[in-house]
Design an enzyme around this catalytic site. Structure first.
Site, mmCIF file in Angstrom:
data_model
loop_
_atom_site.group_PDB
_atom_site.id
_atom_site.type_symbol
_atom_site.label_atom_id
_atom_site.label_comp_id
_atom_site.label_asym_id
_atom_site.label_seq_id
_atom_site.Cartn_x
_atom_site.Cartn_y
_atom_site.Cartn_z
ATOM 1 N N CYS A 43 3.910 9.058 -0.796
ATOM 2 C CA CYS A 43 4.596 8.979 0.484
ATOM 3 C C CYS A 43 4.657 10.055 1.340
ATOM 4 O O CYS A 43 4.224 10.462 2.380
ATOM 5 C CB CYS A 43 5.705 8.069 0.694
ATOM 6 S SG CYS A 43 6.505 8.071 2.407
ATOM 7 N N CYS A 48 2.487 7.953 3.559
ATOM 8 C CA CYS A 48 3.027 7.771 5.054
ATOM 9 C C CYS A 48 3.315 9.088 5.982
ATOM 10 O O CYS A 48 3.079 9.047 7.226
ATOM 11 C CB CYS A 48 4.283 7.171 4.781
ATOM 12 S SG CYS A 48 4.372 6.118 3.079
ATOM 13 N N LYS A 51 0.265 11.360 7.089
ATOM 14 C CA LYS A 51 -0.375 10.355 7.936
ATOM 15 C C LYS A 51 0.398 10.223 9.250
ATOM 16 O O LYS A 51 -0.392 10.362 10.178
ATOM 17 C CB LYS A 51 -0.560 9.250 6.995
ATOM 18 C CG LYS A 51 -1.492 7.939 7.893
ATOM 19 C CD LYS A 51 -0.560 7.213 8.724
ATOM 20 C CE LYS A 51 0.720 6.599 8.237
ATOM 21 N NZ LYS A 51 0.506 5.448 7.380
ATOM 22 N N TYR A 178 -4.819 -1.174 5.447
ATOM 23 C CA TYR A 178 -4.031 -0.077 6.153
ATOM 24 C C TYR A 178 -4.655 1.135 6.311
ATOM 25 O O TYR A 178 -4.711 1.662 7.164
ATOM 26 C CB TYR A 178 -2.556 0.063 5.253
ATOM 27 C CG TYR A 178 -1.685 -0.888 5.286
ATOM 28 C CD1 TYR A 178 -0.543 -1.002 5.892
ATOM 29 C CD2 TYR A 178 -1.666 -2.068 4.170
ATOM 30 C CE1 TYR A 178 0.444 -1.707 5.978
ATOM 31 C CE2 TYR A 178 -0.473 -2.945 4.204
ATOM 32 C CZ TYR A 178 0.468 -2.934 5.212
ATOM 33 O OH TYR A 178 1.423 -3.785 5.229
ATOM 34 N N GLU A 182 -5.674 2.945 9.582
ATOM 35 C CA GLU A 182 -4.980 4.124 10.209
ATOM 36 C C GLU A 182 -5.790 5.268 10.338
ATOM 37 O O GLU A 182 -5.750 6.074 11.524
ATOM 38 C CB GLU A 182 -3.861 4.508 9.285
ATOM 39 C CG GLU A 182 -2.951 3.124 9.283
ATOM 40 C CD GLU A 182 -1.615 3.302 8.485
ATOM 41 O OE1 GLU A 182 -0.690 2.641 8.798
ATOM 42 O OE2 GLU A 182 -1.334 4.208 7.616
ATOM 43 N N HIS A 437 15.291 -3.923 30.860
ATOM 44 C CA HIS A 437 14.370 -3.996 31.835
ATOM 45 C C HIS A 437 14.110 -2.512 32.542
ATOM 46 O O HIS A 437 14.997 -1.879 32.771
ATOM 47 C CB HIS A 437 14.327 -4.908 33.148
ATOM 48 C CG HIS A 437 13.244 -4.915 33.775
ATOM 49 N ND1 HIS A 437 11.862 -5.470 33.552
ATOM 50 C CD2 HIS A 437 13.232 -4.487 35.307
ATOM 51 C CE1 HIS A 437 11.055 -5.456 34.562
ATOM 52 N NE2 HIS A 437 11.787 -4.846 35.631
ATOM 53 N N GLU A 442 11.308 -6.109 25.913
ATOM 54 C CA GLU A 442 12.087 -7.017 26.515
ATOM 55 C C GLU A 442 11.233 -8.478 26.407
ATOM 56 O O GLU A 442 11.686 -9.548 26.497
ATOM 57 C CB GLU A 442 12.366 -6.999 28.045
ATOM 58 C CG GLU A 442 10.917 -6.515 28.950
ATOM 59 C CD GLU A 442 11.411 -6.536 30.323
ATOM 60 O OE1 GLU A 442 12.307 -7.094 30.978
ATOM 61 O OE2 GLU A 442 10.905 -5.590 30.967
HETATM 62 P P1 NDP Z 1 -5.293 -2.526 1.442
HETATM 63 O O1 NDP Z 1 -4.888 -3.226 0.361
HETATM 64 O O2 NDP Z 1 -4.497 -2.401 2.695
HETATM 65 O O3 NDP Z 1 -6.805 -2.682 2.007
HETATM 66 C C1 NDP Z 1 -7.923 -2.626 1.042
HETATM 67 C C2 NDP Z 1 -9.273 -3.015 1.713
HETATM 68 O O4 NDP Z 1 -10.269 -2.445 0.687
HETATM 69 C C3 NDP Z 1 -9.366 -4.452 2.026
HETATM 70 O O5 NDP Z 1 -10.059 -4.368 3.219
HETATM 71 C C4 NDP Z 1 -9.919 -4.967 0.890
HETATM 72 O O6 NDP Z 1 -10.995 -6.226 1.220
HETATM 73 C C5 NDP Z 1 -11.035 -3.795 0.374
HETATM 74 N N1 NDP Z 1 -11.397 -3.933 -0.964
HETATM 75 C C6 NDP Z 1 -10.608 -3.779 -2.100
HETATM 76 N N2 NDP Z 1 -11.278 -3.899 -3.151
HETATM 77 C C7 NDP Z 1 -12.571 -3.540 -2.835
HETATM 78 C C8 NDP Z 1 -13.728 -3.180 -3.599
HETATM 79 N N3 NDP Z 1 -13.734 -3.177 -4.815
HETATM 80 N N4 NDP Z 1 -14.926 -3.081 -2.674
HETATM 81 C C9 NDP Z 1 -14.925 -3.048 -1.312
HETATM 82 N N5 NDP Z 1 -13.772 -3.243 -0.565
HETATM 83 C C10 NDP Z 1 -12.782 -3.480 -1.257
HETATM 84 O O7 NDP Z 1 -5.487 -1.056 0.836
HETATM 85 P P2 NDP Z 1 -5.417 0.557 1.190
HETATM 86 O O8 NDP Z 1 -6.278 1.255 0.534
HETATM 87 O O9 NDP Z 1 -5.944 0.381 2.789
HETATM 88 O O10 NDP Z 1 -3.907 0.746 1.130
HETATM 89 C C11 NDP Z 1 -3.120 0.659 -0.193
HETATM 90 C C12 NDP Z 1 -1.973 0.217 -0.025
HETATM 91 O O11 NDP Z 1 -0.976 1.162 0.400
HETATM 92 C C13 NDP Z 1 -1.630 -1.022 1.059
HETATM 93 O O12 NDP Z 1 -1.744 -2.116 0.573
HETATM 94 C C14 NDP Z 1 -0.270 -0.675 1.465
HETATM 95 O O13 NDP Z 1 0.687 -1.388 0.544
HETATM 96 C C15 NDP Z 1 0.029 0.863 1.384
HETATM 97 N N6 NDP Z 1 -0.040 1.251 2.652
HETATM 98 C C16 NDP Z 1 0.566 1.205 3.741
HETATM 99 C C17 NDP Z 1 0.895 1.978 4.579
HETATM 100 C C18 NDP Z 1 1.759 1.563 5.803
HETATM 101 O O14 NDP Z 1 2.783 0.953 5.387
HETATM 102 N N7 NDP Z 1 1.631 1.654 7.014
HETATM 103 C C19 NDP Z 1 -0.017 2.635 5.024
HETATM 104 C C20 NDP Z 1 -1.379 2.979 3.830
HETATM 105 C C21 NDP Z 1 -1.094 2.282 2.818
HETATM 106 P P3 NDP Z 1 -10.479 -7.556 1.010
HETATM 107 O O15 NDP Z 1 -9.574 -7.782 2.186
HETATM 108 O O16 NDP Z 1 -11.631 -8.380 0.805
HETATM 109 O O17 NDP Z 1 -9.492 -7.718 -0.251
#
Ligand code: NDP
Length: 448
Positions: A43, A48, A51, A178, A182, A437, A442
């Site tokens: 983080c 976080c 980022k 995510y 982002e 307002h 709101e």
């Molecule tokens: P996410 O779980 O958000 O998204 C992963 C994405 O990758 C999904 O679209 C998933 O598809 C795809 N995917 C997973 N495995 C494969 C694969 N083998 N081949 C191709 N595509 C794949 O993960 P992130 O990496 O974006 O972030 C990791 C974690 O970190 C998040 O889950 C979150 O908990 C945390 N995070 C939180 C943030 C915040 O609070 N603002 C910011 C950044 C990270 P599908 O949907 O089909 O599974």
């Protein structure tokens, strides 16, 4: 009674490990924490915090455009990536120092080495030193998952994105979650052409469908390309030094950078966990009970390594609950209900509770209220970008079971709304509250 070198030995000084170590020490425990990289964890060091700073930096691109409608003339603004990058990394150094100070001020010993469990209550450091501890806490977090495909070694992950020498002209971001959304927003605002490549046609699948669709529509309007139902076949380096990416269902594309944002995997390898009988799940995550205890009585785990909810504030709560339970004589478990979350896309998304779909599947009757509006600032700026707020209510008793938002400052607004949802307030309670307002927030108390 056995004597140990420490009451607690924590492996990993990220958000969960630092909180657990500091509070355990405050409860009187003798604590050491091993960290092979930098104190602060994902983080603070490469997640976080940096980022969010990049999100701020990138958003000036829109502000500089919009300000002209508010009467400002800003001639030939230019952007310096290296300056933003170095200022962000400078602040990361500052925070790293603060985290170290916090631990040291609480008497926690920081050991800058990799550590692994080598026996009953025994840890061995990379330099061979053996240490004993009454309790061991695994707080080693997670790392980016990179899908298998020839040439995947040419890609980067979010870890490297913070250190780029220069901005790529064209970037392909793999994933639809995510990190993908982002960073797509960040790079796109900074002038890079962004293509998101996702294996399904669903972005951010845990968020409400209407809100996800709005992000997709706005992202496309801003110039981000999407390729859905695309699985990587190969990444090749061209003679010109670019990357040619081939995938299923789409033509090849050529970019300067490929970034994988395809989920994160728990860091459990090489820690000696299996040897002492710590049970792992299918993704390699450490399995724990509601007090974060593993299958071994004296070993606990908190944060992303347990793959419960991979969010910093959750890891911090788990760390605090562990310390209160084990050293504070106050058994405490974390509530995973109504955990609010946000995606810092452009514009951001925020949510708490059930999506409309989840509510319809689990409740008898559901009542949904939406407000689809153009924020005042966007109207004056001539920016055709609408916000969407949504309240999902239990039709039986009016209790608000979900709030979903996309629009400027949605995460800032959501934090307060989440208190109301967690407290079980009803639509009537929202209606009874006088609006502030003019604000965007709101809308939450004006939906009919
Ligand atoms: P996410 O779980 O958000 O998204 C992963 C994405 O990758 C999904 O679209 C998933 O598809 C795809 N995917 C997973 N495995 C494969 C694969 N083998 N081949 C191709 N595509 C794949 O993960 P992130 O990496 O974006 O972030 C990791 C974690 O970190 C998040 O889950 C979150 O908990 C945390 N995070 C939180 C943030 C915040 O609070 N603002 C910011 C950044 C990270 P599908 O949907 O089909 O599974």
């Amino acid at each position: 009674m056995a004597e140990y070198d420490y009451d607690l030995f924590t492996i990993g000084a990220g958000s969960g490990g630092v909180r657990a170590s500091r509070v355990s020490a405050a409860h009187g425990a003798k604590v050491a924490v091993a960290e092979e990289y930098r104190v602060g964890g994902t983080c603070v060091i490469r997640g976080c915090v940096p980022k969010k700073m990049l999100v701020y930096g990138a958003h000036f691109a829109e502000d500089l455009e919009d300000c002209q409608k508010f009467g400002w003339t800003v001639e030939n603004p230019t952007f310096d990536w290296v300056k933003l990058r170095d200022n962000v990394l400078g602040d990361v150094d500052r925070l790293n120092g603060l985290y170290k100070d916090t631990l040291e001020n609480h008497g926690v010993e920081i050991i800058h080495q990799r550590a692994r469990i080598t026996g009953d209550h025994e840890i061995t450091l990379a330099d061979g030193t053996a240490i004993t501890a009454r309790h061991i806490l695994i707080a080693t977090g997670a790392r980016p998952h990179v899908p298998q495909c020839p040439g995947n070694e040419y890609g980067i992950t979010s870890n490297e994105a913070f250190h780029l020498d220069k901005l790529p002209e064209r970037i392909l971001i793999a994933g639809g979650g995510y990190i993908a959304n982002e960073f797509a927003g960040i790079f796109n605002e900074l002038g890079t052409h962004v293509t998101i490549v996702n294996r399904s046609d669903t972005l951010l699948r845990q968020y409400d469908e209407q809100v996800r669709d709005r992000l997709l529509q706005i992202s496309m309007m801003k110039g981000i390309d999407f390729k859905f139902h695309a699985e990587f076949k190969e990444i090749e380096k061209t003679d010109a030094g670019c990357l040619r990416v081939s995938m299923t269902n789409h033509d090849d594309i050529e970019v300067d950078c490929v970034m994988f944002a395809t989920g994160r995997v728990p860091n459990t390898e090489g820690l000696g966990l299996e040897q002492v009988g710590v049970e792992l799940g299918d993704k390699g995550e450490v399995k724990v009970d509601r007090f974060s205890k593993t299958s071994v009585d004296y070993i606990y785990a908190v944060g992303d390594v347990t793959d419960r909810i991979q969010l910093t504030p959750v890891a911090i709560r788990e760390g605090q609950a562990f310390a209160d339970t084990v050293f504070g004589n106050e058994p405490t478990s974390v509530s995973y209900d109504h955990v609010p979350s946000a995606v810092f896309s452009h514009p951001p998304i925020a949510a708490v509770g059930m999506t409309e779909g989840e509510a319809r599947n689990s409740l008898g009757t559901v009542k949904v209220y939406t407000s689809d509006f153009r924020p005042m600032k966007n109207v004056v700026a001539g920016r055709n970008e609408r916000g969407l707020y949504k309240l999902v209510c239990d039709g039986e008793n009016g209790r608000i079971v979900g709030v979903h938002m996309i629009g400027p400052d949605a995460p800032e607004i959501m934090q307060a709304a989440a208190v109301a949802v967690k407290a079980g307030l009803t639509k009537q309670d929202f209606d009874n509250t006088v609006a502030i307002h003019p604000t965007m927030a709101e809308e939450l108390v004006l939906m009919r």
